[in-house]
Write a protein that holds these residues in place. Sequence first.
Motif, PDB file in Angstrom:
ATOM      1  N   VAL A 376      41.343  37.339  18.576  1.00 43.11           N
ATOM      2  CA  VAL A 376      42.476  37.351  19.615  1.00 43.11           C
ATOM      3  C   VAL A 376      41.817  38.266  20.688  1.00 43.11           C
ATOM      4  O   VAL A 376      41.964  38.064  21.937  1.00 43.11           O
ATOM      5  N   ALA A 377      41.060  39.324  20.347  1.00 43.65           N
ATOM      6  CA  ALA A 377      40.753  40.627  21.006  1.00 43.65           C
ATOM      7  C   ALA A 377      39.491  39.706  22.025  1.00 43.65           C
ATOM      8  O   ALA A 377      39.405  40.147  23.425  1.00 43.65           O
ATOM      9  N   LYS A 378      38.493  39.124  21.464  1.00 46.26           N
ATOM     10  CA  LYS A 378      37.670  38.585  22.310  1.00 46.26           C
ATOM     11  C   LYS A 378      38.137  37.536  23.222  1.00 46.26           C
ATOM     12  O   LYS A 378      37.653  37.568  24.337  1.00 46.26           O
ATOM     13  N   GLN A 379      39.187  36.824  22.824  1.00 49.62           N
ATOM     14  CA  GLN A 379      39.752  35.688  23.722  1.00 49.62           C
ATOM     15  C   GLN A 379      40.396  36.464  24.792  1.00 49.62           C
ATOM     16  O   GLN A 379      40.141  36.092  26.003  1.00 49.62           O
ATOM     17  N   LEU A 380      41.085  37.375  24.520  1.00 48.47           N
ATOM     18  CA  LEU A 380      41.701  38.279  25.544  1.00 48.47           C
ATOM     19  C   LEU A 380      40.841  38.901  26.608  1.00 48.47           C
ATOM     20  O   LEU A 380      40.927  38.654  27.768  1.00 48.47           O
ATOM     21  N   ALA A 381      39.648  39.262  26.204  1.00 56.69           N
ATOM     22  CA  ALA A 381      38.582  39.909  26.897  1.00 56.69           C
ATOM     23  C   ALA A 381      38.210  38.932  27.755  1.00 56.69           C
ATOM     24  O   ALA A 381      37.898  38.947  29.145  1.00 56.69           O
ATOM     25  N   HIS A 382      37.597  37.806  27.160  1.00 61.31           N
ATOM     26  CA  HIS A 382      37.209  36.622  27.772  1.00 61.31           C
ATOM     27  C   HIS A 382      38.117  36.092  28.951  1.00 61.31           C
ATOM     28  O   HIS A 382      37.433  35.631  30.170  1.00 61.31           O
ATOM     29  N   ASN A 383      39.265  35.964  28.662  1.00 57.21           N
ATOM     30  CA  ASN A 383      40.181  35.524  29.802  1.00 57.21           C
ATOM     31  C   ASN A 383      40.602  36.229  30.808  1.00 57.21           C
ATOM     32  O   ASN A 383      40.639  35.751  31.935  1.00 57.21           O
ATOM     33  N   ILE A 384      40.910  37.339  30.751  1.00 63.47           N
ATOM     34  CA  ILE A 384      40.671  38.415  31.746  1.00 63.47           C
ATOM     35  C   ILE A 384      39.667  38.585  32.719  1.00 63.47           C
ATOM     36  O   ILE A 384      39.630  38.336  33.932  1.00 63.47           O
ATOM     37  N   THR A 385      38.477  38.546  32.270  1.00 67.18           N
ATOM     38  CA  THR A 385      37.252  38.543  32.789  1.00 67.18           C
ATOM     39  C   THR A 385      37.083  37.167  33.876  1.00 67.18           C
ATOM     40  O   THR A 385      36.687  37.587  34.960  1.00 67.18           O
ATOM     41  N   ASN A 386      37.473  36.107  32.881  1.00 69.21           N
ATOM     42  CA  ASN A 386      37.072  34.721  33.782  1.00 69.21           C
ATOM     43  C   ASN A 386      37.932  34.685  35.113  1.00 69.21           C
ATOM     44  O   ASN A 386      37.538  34.371  35.951  1.00 69.21           O
ATOM     45  N   LEU A 388      39.671  37.155  36.696  1.00 67.99           N
ATOM     46  CA  LEU A 388      39.406  38.228  37.702  1.00 67.99           C
ATOM     47  C   LEU A 388      38.234  37.928  38.480  1.00 67.99           C
ATOM     48  O   LEU A 388      38.136  38.124  39.675  1.00 67.99           O
ATOM     49  N   MET A 389      37.233  37.372  37.766  1.00 65.24           N
ATOM     50  CA  MET A 389      35.981  36.827  38.501  1.00 65.24           C
ATOM     51  C   MET A 389      36.060  35.510  39.062  1.00 65.24           C
ATOM     52  O   MET A 389      35.234  35.228  40.059  1.00 65.24           O
ATOM     53  N   HIS A 390      36.936  34.786  38.691  1.00 66.08           N
ATOM     54  CA  HIS A 390      37.088  33.218  39.341  1.00 66.08           C
ATOM     55  C   HIS A 390      37.033  33.378  40.862  1.00 66.08           C
ATOM     56  O   HIS A 390      36.363  32.700  41.732  1.00 66.08           O
ATOM     57  N   GLY A 391      37.972  34.059  41.594  1.00 65.21           N
ATOM     58  CA  GLY A 391      38.186  34.149  42.845  1.00 65.21           C
ATOM     59  C   GLY A 391      37.161  34.664  43.782  1.00 65.21           C
ATOM     60  O   GLY A 391      36.882  33.776  44.389  1.00 65.21           O
ATOM     61  N   PRO A 392      36.643  35.933  43.197  1.00 62.96           N
ATOM     62  CA  PRO A 392      35.438  36.348  44.149  1.00 62.96           C
ATOM     63  C   PRO A 392      34.386  35.402  43.934  1.00 62.96           C
ATOM     64  O   PRO A 392      33.664  35.360  44.913  1.00 62.96           O
ATOM     65  N   THR A 393      34.128  34.851  42.980  1.00 58.96           N
ATOM     66  CA  THR A 393      32.919  34.034  42.888  1.00 58.96           C
ATOM     67  C   THR A 393      32.979  32.931  43.598  1.00 58.96           C
ATOM     68  O   THR A 393      31.978  32.457  44.314  1.00 58.96           O
ATOM     69  N   VAL A 394      33.994  32.311  43.586  1.00 63.96           N
ATOM     70  CA  VAL A 394      34.312  31.150  44.432  1.00 63.96           C
ATOM     71  C   VAL A 394      34.212  31.434  46.015  1.00 63.96           C
ATOM     72  O   VAL A 394      33.409  30.873  46.679  1.00 63.96           O
ATOM     73  N   ALA A 395      34.708  32.540  46.504  1.00 61.01           N
ATOM     74  CA  ALA A 395      34.618  32.978  47.710  1.00 61.01           C
ATOM     75  C   ALA A 395      33.160  33.389  48.416  1.00 61.01           C
ATOM     76  O   ALA A 395      32.734  33.144  49.312  1.00 61.01           O
ATOM     77  N   LEU A 396      32.678  34.035  47.306  1.00 51.79           N
ATOM     78  CA  LEU A 396      31.093  34.432  47.665  1.00 51.79           C
ATOM     79  C   LEU A 396      30.320  33.215  47.711  1.00 51.79           C
ATOM     80  O   LEU A 396      29.441  32.915  48.736  1.00 51.79           O
ATOM     81  N   ARG A 397      30.414  32.172  46.907  1.00 53.42           N
ATOM     82  CA  ARG A 397      29.768  30.816  47.389  1.00 53.42           C
ATOM     83  C   ARG A 397      29.899  30.116  48.477  1.00 53.42           C
ATOM     84  O   ARG A 397      29.096  29.790  49.189  1.00 53.42           O
ATOM     85  N   ASN A 398      31.414  30.190  48.667  1.00 51.92           N
ATOM     86  CA  ASN A 398      31.792  29.596  49.960  1.00 51.92           C
ATOM     87  C   ASN A 398      31.035  30.420  51.317  1.00 51.92           C
ATOM     88  O   ASN A 398      30.764  29.884  52.106  1.00 51.92           O
ATOM     89  N   ALA A 399      31.085  31.650  51.147  1.00 51.16           N
ATOM     90  CA  ALA A 399      30.765  32.435  52.226  1.00 51.16           C
ATOM     91  C   ALA A 399      29.296  31.971  52.411  1.00 51.16           C
ATOM     92  O   ALA A 399      28.716  32.200  53.689  1.00 51.16           O
ATOM     93  N   HIS A 400      28.407  32.074  51.548  1.00 51.91           N
ATOM     94  CA  HIS A 400      27.062  31.707  51.760  1.00 51.91           C
ATOM     95  C   HIS A 400      26.681  30.377  52.253  1.00 51.91           C
ATOM     96  O   HIS A 400      25.934  29.884  53.307  1.00 51.91           O
ATOM     97  N   GLN A 401      27.686  29.332  51.819  1.00 51.20           N
ATOM     98  CA  GLN A 401      27.588  28.124  52.270  1.00 51.20           C
ATOM     99  C   GLN A 401      28.003  28.015  53.721  1.00 51.20           C
ATOM    100  O   GLN A 401      27.407  27.053  54.599  1.00 51.20           O
ATOM    101  N   GLN A 402      28.804  28.953  54.157  1.00 56.76           N
ATOM    102  CA  GLN A 402      29.207  29.002  55.444  1.00 56.76           C
ATOM    103  C   GLN A 402      28.118  29.821  56.625  1.00 56.76           C
ATOM    104  O   GLN A 402      28.517  30.283  57.490  1.00 56.76           O
TER     105      GLN A 402
END
Length: 419
Positions: A376-386, A388-402
């Motif tokens: 449960v602890a591992k899944q909690l850490a995994h879900n929070i990290t994913n 939190l990082m999903h939005g910034p990761t997508v934004a960074l890729r889009n910024a470079h493509q533009q």
Amino acid sequence: MSLLAIGINHNTASVEVREKVSFTPETMSEALKAVLDLPGIHESVILSTCNRSEIYCYTDDQLKASEQVVHWLSELHHLDPKELRESIYVHADEQAVSHISQVASGLDSMVLGEPQILGQLKSAYAVAQEHHAVGSMLNYMFQHSFKVAKKVRTETAIGENAVSVAFAAVSLATRIFSDLADCRALLVGAGETIDLVARHLREKGLTQLTVANRTLARAETLAKEFNARACLLSDIPAELPNADIVISSTASQLPLIGKGMVERALKRRKHKPVFMVDIAVPRDIESEVADLQDVFLYTVDDLRSVIEDNRRTREKAAVAAQSIIAEQTENFIHNIQARTASDAIKVIRNRANAIKDAELEKATRALAAGQNPEDVAKQLAHNITNKLMHGPTVALRNAHQQGEEDASEWALRLFDIDT
């Protein structure tokens, strides 16, 4: 979002243009509403004096807003947009903040350092507040300008030997008449400017004063203070033959003193010269009066030479004042940026906490269902990290493509990662 200052003043437009673009107290409510009805404008304050008409705005799009305001002004005052644009200035953001501070401090006035403009600016702000046209941004900017003006007057000599358009008018009268004690003056209006004129005339020894005003009660109040006579505007034709000096400053939209009226007065005076100053915008005295022999008629624009003499004594103080304004403007922009960052930080933290709370609730339910705590602890850490990082990761890729090549550098700085 942008702060805007749009207007005309004595430096950019003649009195003929300024009087066409002026606003009366009676029309201010409707004018403020009209500006706020323009797309993308959220806040507004309108300042209108004899030497300037300015519209301060907080808007989504500075270019679009400035074009809309100029178009609205030209339609409202029946002016050719091209002619108006030749006289209009537009200041945005940092320049707008610096401009309003210069206006409040008297550095942008015809009479350098004159104090009345600060009161007029405060009145314009109060009227806009009364009509719910001011929000947090213009409130912050106007309060800032008031504080800067106080600092300038406290720390420099800009306000010493205070002068004004009223003082300039009386100074010019002393050039026409060697001894004002022998003169009679007719003052038209009963506002602050005429009050100042009366004080300066008294200081120069003139004792025979008459005050004409639309309301007799107001004229009597001012006249009592200076041991003068009071009359109505309708009494002006009867008073003119006795006046050696006529100084007028009212809010009338039409001339009060015409060429024919003055011609009749001159005949009764046996063509004894008359000194006249029209401080009002729009003008109180018909311009054709200047064509009459034995009349010396001056407008606010004609007072420039007198004012320039006084300006020289304040130029050193103005240099110090400009330094104060530059420093305070920089502080203002930094504070705005910090406040904007604080708002963004608050939104980011709220989003992170929402993700945390949602994942913690899932983990709590999993533990209650008997799942392995370590899993449960591992899944909690995994879900929070994913999440939190999903939005910034997508934004960074889009910024470079533009083509935003420095996006990665900013991202690393944002996450405090030293490569």
